[in-house]
Design a protein around this motif. Structure first.
Motif, mmCIF file in Angstrom:
data_model
loop_
_atom_site.group_PDB
_atom_site.id
_atom_site.type_symbol
_atom_site.label_atom_id
_atom_site.label_comp_id
_atom_site.label_asym_id
_atom_site.label_seq_id
_atom_site.Cartn_x
_atom_site.Cartn_y
_atom_site.Cartn_z
ATOM 1 N N LEU A 26 -18.065 -19.816 -12.432
ATOM 2 C CA LEU A 26 -17.411 -20.379 -11.247
ATOM 3 C C LEU A 26 -17.162 -19.292 -10.206
ATOM 4 O O LEU A 26 -17.398 -19.494 -9.010
ATOM 5 N N ALA A 27 -16.691 -18.144 -10.669
ATOM 6 C CA ALA A 27 -16.417 -17.048 -9.734
ATOM 7 C C ALA A 27 -17.711 -16.472 -9.166
ATOM 8 O O ALA A 27 -17.797 -16.199 -7.960
ATOM 9 N N ALA A 28 -18.715 -16.299 -10.024
ATOM 10 C CA ALA A 28 -19.984 -15.757 -9.549
ATOM 11 C C ALA A 28 -20.653 -16.694 -8.555
ATOM 12 O O ALA A 28 -21.337 -16.247 -7.627
ATOM 13 N N GLY A 29 -20.435 -18.003 -8.734
ATOM 14 C CA GLY A 29 -20.982 -18.983 -7.813
ATOM 15 C C GLY A 29 -20.112 -19.225 -6.599
ATOM 16 O O GLY A 29 -20.399 -20.118 -5.802
ATOM 17 N N GLU A 30 -19.058 -18.424 -6.463
ATOM 18 C CA GLU A 30 -18.128 -18.492 -5.327
ATOM 19 C C GLU A 30 -17.452 -19.854 -5.204
ATOM 20 O O GLU A 30 -17.089 -20.291 -4.114
ATOM 21 N N ARG A 31 -17.267 -20.516 -6.343
ATOM 22 C CA ARG A 31 -16.489 -21.756 -6.363
ATOM 23 C C ARG A 31 -15.011 -21.459 -6.592
ATOM 24 O O ARG A 31 -14.159 -22.277 -6.276
ATOM 25 N N THR A 32 -14.749 -20.316 -7.183
ATOM 26 C CA THR A 32 -13.392 -19.778 -7.288
ATOM 27 C C THR A 32 -13.478 -18.301 -6.920
ATOM 28 O O THR A 32 -14.561 -17.775 -6.678
ATOM 29 N N GLN A 33 -12.343 -17.635 -6.920
ATOM 30 C CA GLN A 33 -12.311 -16.220 -6.585
ATOM 31 C C GLN A 33 -12.019 -15.388 -7.833
ATOM 32 O O GLN A 33 -11.466 -15.881 -8.822
ATOM 33 N N TRP A 34 -12.387 -14.103 -7.765
ATOM 34 C CA TRP A 34 -12.149 -13.199 -8.888
ATOM 35 C C TRP A 34 -10.672 -12.851 -9.028
ATOM 36 O O TRP A 34 -10.275 -12.202 -9.995
ATOM 37 N N THR A 35 -9.861 -13.284 -8.097
ATOM 38 C CA THR A 35 -8.422 -13.046 -8.162
ATOM 39 C C THR A 35 -7.672 -14.252 -8.716
ATOM 40 O O THR A 35 -6.436 -14.257 -8.729
ATOM 41 N N THR A 36 -8.403 -15.281 -9.130
ATOM 42 C CA THR A 36 -7.776 -16.492 -9.662
ATOM 43 C C THR A 36 -8.070 -16.603 -11.145
ATOM 44 O O THR A 36 -8.636 -15.713 -11.768
ATOM 45 N N GLY A 37 -7.714 -17.754 -11.742
ATOM 46 C CA GLY A 37 -7.987 -17.976 -13.143
ATOM 47 C C GLY A 37 -7.348 -19.265 -13.593
ATOM 48 O O GLY A 37 -6.665 -19.946 -12.822
ATOM 49 N N PHE A 38 -7.600 -19.625 -14.849
ATOM 50 C CA PHE A 38 -6.983 -20.807 -15.436
ATOM 51 C C PHE A 38 -5.544 -20.477 -15.807
ATOM 52 O O PHE A 38 -5.258 -19.394 -16.303
ATOM 53 N N ALA A 39 -4.656 -21.424 -15.574
ATOM 54 C CA ALA A 39 -3.245 -21.243 -15.907
ATOM 55 C C ALA A 39 -2.832 -22.235 -16.967
ATOM 56 O O ALA A 39 -3.273 -23.401 -16.952
ATOM 57 N N LEU A 40 -1.990 -21.806 -17.879
ATOM 58 C CA LEU A 40 -1.431 -22.680 -18.906
ATOM 59 C C LEU A 40 -0.001 -22.999 -18.517
ATOM 60 O O LEU A 40 0.850 -22.105 -18.453
ATOM 61 N N LEU A 41 0.255 -24.256 -18.194
ATOM 62 C CA LEU A 41 1.574 -24.658 -17.698
ATOM 63 C C LEU A 41 2.468 -25.131 -18.830
ATOM 64 O O LEU A 41 1.996 -25.571 -19.849
#
Length: 204
Positions: free
Chosen positions: A189-204
């Protein structure tokens, strides 16, 4: 408090070293470039690759293809230690598949190569930026850890208590394959620029 050896001084190695120091641990950073190892933190012990490990916990902050070199160099020294595999075994030529069998994982392969060590899977679902900041958006960064030794997982969690991240037990080492699939998805997702390398999955 633990003594933690981190093999690798890239972005992930530096971020994990910062967390380990924040948790009050003694930290050794091992790298081929000793100066780069020293740059990960003024309070770390910087050593060159091939020099003796001092940590009870050894974090392999390296790409998957480097694991064989680590085993060849440090295999005997890993016996009796907790070894943390952070790799995602991607086919980096295509970025479109994992290179381990569907019923296995990089962590399982590593455990078979170092039978005297206790192998954990952790940090592979995190980007360095969220480890360094301690947050994903406004939620504490969650580090998922899988392994078959409950005491080793508890010791790992205790080592990072106070570092700002949240450590969650993801189950047995068999769960490493799901963690690696999640890490693979996050990377693509990050490599495809759909998300950023400064983000991630969060567990709420």
């Amino acid at each position: 408090m633990a003594t933690i050896s981190i093999i690798g001084s890239g972005n992930m190695g530096a971020a994990i070293a910062g967390l380990a120091l924040a948790g009050g641990n003694d930290v050794q950073v091992v790298a081929r470039d000793r100066a780069k190892a020293a740059a990960t933190g003024a309070d770390v012990t910087a050593t060159g690759f091939g020099e003796p490990l001092v940590g009870d916990v050894v974090v392999l902050a390296l790409p998957y293809p480097a694991l064989d070199d680590v085993v060849a160099t440090y295999g005997d020294q890993l016996a009796g230690r907790t070894v943390v595999d952070i790799t995602n075994p991607l086919d980096f030529s295509t970025f479109d598949s994992l290179v381990v069998p569907a019923d296995s994982s990089a962590a399982a392969e590593l455990a078979a190569k170092v039978p005297g060590a206790t192998v954990l899977k952790a940090f592979n679902t995190n980007f360095a930026a969220t480890l360094a900041s301690g947050t994903v958006d406004d939620v504490p960064t969650t580090v998922l850890v899988a392994g078959d030794d409950a005491d080793a997982k508890a010791g790992f969690a205790a080592a990072f208590d106070g570092s700002g991240v949240r450590v969650v037990d993801a189950g047995s080492l068999a769960r490493a394959r799901e963690l690696e699939a999640l890490g693979f998805l996050q990377l693509t997702l990050a490599a495809g620029e759909r998300t950023q390398w400064t983000t991630g999955f969060a567990l709420l």
